[in-house]
Design an enzyme around this catalytic site. Structure first.
Site, mmCIF file in Angstrom:
data_model
loop_
_atom_site.group_PDB
_atom_site.id
_atom_site.type_symbol
_atom_site.label_atom_id
_atom_site.label_comp_id
_atom_site.label_asym_id
_atom_site.label_seq_id
_atom_site.Cartn_x
_atom_site.Cartn_y
_atom_site.Cartn_z
ATOM 1 N N CYS A 8 7.040 6.204 9.685
ATOM 2 C CA CYS A 8 5.978 5.393 10.287
ATOM 3 C C CYS A 8 5.709 4.112 9.498
ATOM 4 O O CYS A 8 5.128 3.171 10.031
ATOM 5 C CB CYS A 8 4.689 6.199 10.420
ATOM 6 S SG CYS A 8 4.001 6.755 8.851
ATOM 7 N N ARG A 39 8.249 2.621 7.301
ATOM 8 C CA ARG A 39 9.449 1.918 6.846
ATOM 9 C C ARG A 39 10.668 2.278 7.694
ATOM 10 O O ARG A 39 10.782 3.394 8.203
ATOM 11 C CB ARG A 39 9.725 2.222 5.378
ATOM 12 C CG ARG A 39 10.205 3.633 5.088
ATOM 13 C CD ARG A 39 10.388 3.869 3.592
ATOM 14 N NE ARG A 39 9.108 3.843 2.890
ATOM 15 C CZ ARG A 39 8.756 2.899 2.022
ATOM 16 N NH1 ARG A 39 9.582 1.910 1.749
ATOM 17 N NH2 ARG A 39 7.580 2.949 1.426
ATOM 18 N N THR A 46 3.746 13.195 -0.673
ATOM 19 C CA THR A 46 4.974 14.002 -0.716
ATOM 20 C C THR A 46 5.755 13.968 0.594
ATOM 21 O O THR A 46 6.905 14.379 0.623
ATOM 22 C CB THR A 46 4.630 15.464 -1.038
ATOM 23 O OG1 THR A 46 3.679 15.943 -0.079
ATOM 24 C CG2 THR A 46 4.037 15.585 -2.432
ATOM 25 N N ALA A 63 -0.391 17.355 17.766
ATOM 26 C CA ALA A 63 -0.539 18.577 16.965
ATOM 27 C C ALA A 63 0.506 18.641 15.856
ATOM 28 O O ALA A 63 0.923 19.712 15.441
ATOM 29 C CB ALA A 63 -0.416 19.800 17.873
ATOM 30 N N GLY A 64 0.889 17.470 15.355
ATOM 31 C CA GLY A 64 1.899 17.425 14.300
ATOM 32 C C GLY A 64 1.303 17.439 12.909
ATOM 33 O O GLY A 64 0.136 17.797 12.703
ATOM 34 N N GLU A 65 2.120 17.008 11.953
ATOM 35 C CA GLU A 65 1.723 17.078 10.540
ATOM 36 C C GLU A 65 0.513 16.215 10.236
ATOM 37 O O GLU A 65 -0.383 16.620 9.488
ATOM 38 C CB GLU A 65 2.902 16.641 9.660
ATOM 39 C CG GLU A 65 2.635 16.802 8.172
ATOM 40 C CD GLU A 65 3.851 16.472 7.326
ATOM 41 O OE1 GLU A 65 3.741 16.571 6.099
ATOM 42 O OE2 GLU A 65 4.902 16.118 7.901
ATOM 43 N N MET A 66 0.448 15.000 10.811
ATOM 44 C CA MET A 66 -0.677 14.115 10.529
ATOM 45 C C MET A 66 -1.982 14.688 11.072
ATOM 46 O O MET A 66 -3.038 14.561 10.443
ATOM 47 C CB MET A 66 -0.415 12.726 11.118
ATOM 48 C CG MET A 66 0.764 12.011 10.498
ATOM 49 S SD MET A 66 0.614 11.799 8.710
ATOM 50 C CE MET A 66 -0.514 10.426 8.630
ATOM 51 N N SER A 67 -1.925 15.340 12.225
ATOM 52 C CA SER A 67 -3.123 15.977 12.780
ATOM 53 C C SER A 67 -3.582 17.123 11.887
ATOM 54 O O SER A 67 -4.785 17.310 11.653
ATOM 55 C CB SER A 67 -2.836 16.497 14.194
ATOM 56 O OG SER A 67 -2.558 15.431 15.069
#
Length: 435
Positions: free
Chosen positions: A50, A52, A115, A190-194
């Site tokens: 997101c 680079r 990470t 519903a991914g990692e950022m959420s």
């Protein structure tokens, strides 16, 4: 051969440019293969996140490598080279390797020490390796870089309490509303950022959380972890009507929240709404920011909040930069020693040929030797050869990183009676193996 990196990131390009130059996950392998077919490109890995899009390549010439990397980027995204060129950066050789170390360790991220980038770099390398676009240099480099980044996160704890984009989103909400008690939040995606956002929301006073996702089962899995509700994707606008805060993070290629629909919604909505879009490409049409009471933030808007890093973590970064410089030196010393590998192999093969001739002669002169005795003599002879060659080979490796390496290596070959043909045969075998 030279290592060359080309890319754009949150330092060099705004979000409206970055979102146009993202490699889709489904097209990663095709992109790697297409780039590998370009002139001058010997190896390549593509890192696309997101924040680079970067290509790490091994090229036969720096100048032509730069041109063909730019041409590939322009052709792949169907954009004029002149339009994307102002946003691109290039790093060559030591700078390229140094940059990759910093990126993978999270030192070049919008979120210092995060990470997530380590996993993304590792994934990019694995895909390239599976697609056969890496070789001796990039295989070694990426393995070393990933190992180093893991050690950094384990030993320095730079990622502990690291300010994340999701954390910044929650801080923006607090600044706008003060207390978040009794506020209603809707998460689209519903991914990692959420999931990270929900972790940061824990304990903030928000009890009414609804998760909306195109694949409902994914939303249900996340909702179960955080005691949240699940909303139907097709009824998204109804949930937005009731929301105070909306956090959007999906992998959609086009905006899923449109200006026209939000204009109608906000005319009916009694209160303001904070919408934080951390998708790339962006999930919310930019024109929504002009709608009254529709407070829209994207990733770049959160940068100011994220940049508030502690002095302690910045101290760690300075220390790591010295360590990285040492790692980079070690890598290029290893690369220089690659040049003497054919010489070492030619020397070993010559020694083994001499052993074979001697053993044949011994067998003829001592026909009474048992098979066991013959094998034992062979083992001892090989051991003597290895002991004899150990020091010369060690010295040869040392000579390979000195300024007059070429002259020293030629002297070495003359002393041991190695012809150019002996070495060239090995070099051709290595080239065929790599291809």
């Amino acid at each position: 051969m030279f290592i060359l990196t080309m890319g754009l990131n949150h330092h060099t390009a705004p979000i409206d440019i970055r979102e146009k130059l993202v490699f889709k996950e489904s097209e990663e392998e095709m992109a790697l293969v297409t780039l590998q077919q370009e002139k001058s490109i010997l190896e390549n890995v593509i890192i696309s996140t997101c924040n680079r899009t970067e290509i790490v390549a091994v090229v036969d010439q720096i100048h032509t490598g730069r041109y063909y990397l730019k041409r590939f980027m322009a052709n792949w995204f169907q954009m004029d080279m002149e339009k994307i060129e102002p946003y691109l950066f290039f790093h060559e050789e030591t700078d390229a390797v140094n940059h990759l170390y910093k990126v993978t360790a999270g030192l070049d991220s919008l979120v210092l020490g995060e990470t997530q980038i380590l996993g993304q770099v590792k994934h990019a390398f694995e895909i390239a390796k599976q697609t056969a676009t890496t070789g001796t240099l990039l295989n070694k480099l990426f393995r070393e870089v990933v190992t180093f980044a893991k050690k950094v996160h384990h030993h320095t704890k730079i990622n502990e309490n690291a300010v994340s984009v999701s954390y910044a989103a929650v801080e923006v909400a607090k600044k706008l509303y003060g207390s978040l008690d009794n506020k209603k939040i809707v998460l689209v995606g519903a991914g990692e950022m959420s999931e990270l956002a929900l972790q940061n929301l824990a304990g903030s006073g928000i009890a009414d959380i609804t998760i909306i996702n195109r694949t409902k089962s994914n939303a249900e899995l996340l909702a179960n972890q955080f005691q949240a509700k699940v909303g139907a994707y097709e009824n998204m606008n109804e949930h937005l009507m009731l929301a105070d805060i909306v956090l959007v993070s999906t992998s959609a290629a086009e905006p899923i929240i449109k200006q026209a629909a939000m204009q109608d919604l906000m005319e009916q909505k009694a209160s303001s709404m904070l919408v934080i879009d951390i998708g790339l490409p962006r999930n919310v049409e930019h024109d929504c920011s002009y709608i009254p009471n529709f407070h829209l933030y994207d990733i770049d808007d959160l940068a100011g909040v994220v940049s508030a890093n502690s002095l302690e973590r910045q101290r760690i970064v300075l220390e790591l930069e010295n360590t990285i410089e040492a790692e980079v030196r070690n890598f290029f010393e290893w690369e220089k020693q690659l040049g003497v590998v054919p010489v070492i192999r030619a020397l070993r093969e010559k020694a083994l040929d001499m052993q074979e001739v001697t053993m044949t002669s011994l067998e003829n002169k001592l026909p009474g030797l048992t098979e066991r005795e013959y094998i034992q003599i062979g083992k001892h002879m090989k051991s003597i050869i290895n002991q004899m060659l150990k020091q010369p080979i060690s010295e040869l490796k040392e000579m390979s990183v000195e300024e007059d390496a070429t002259t020293s290596i030629e002297h070495f070959k003359r002393i041991f009676g190695l012809s150019e043909t002996d070495v060239t045969v090995i070099e051709k075998e290595q080239a065929e193996t790599r291809s």
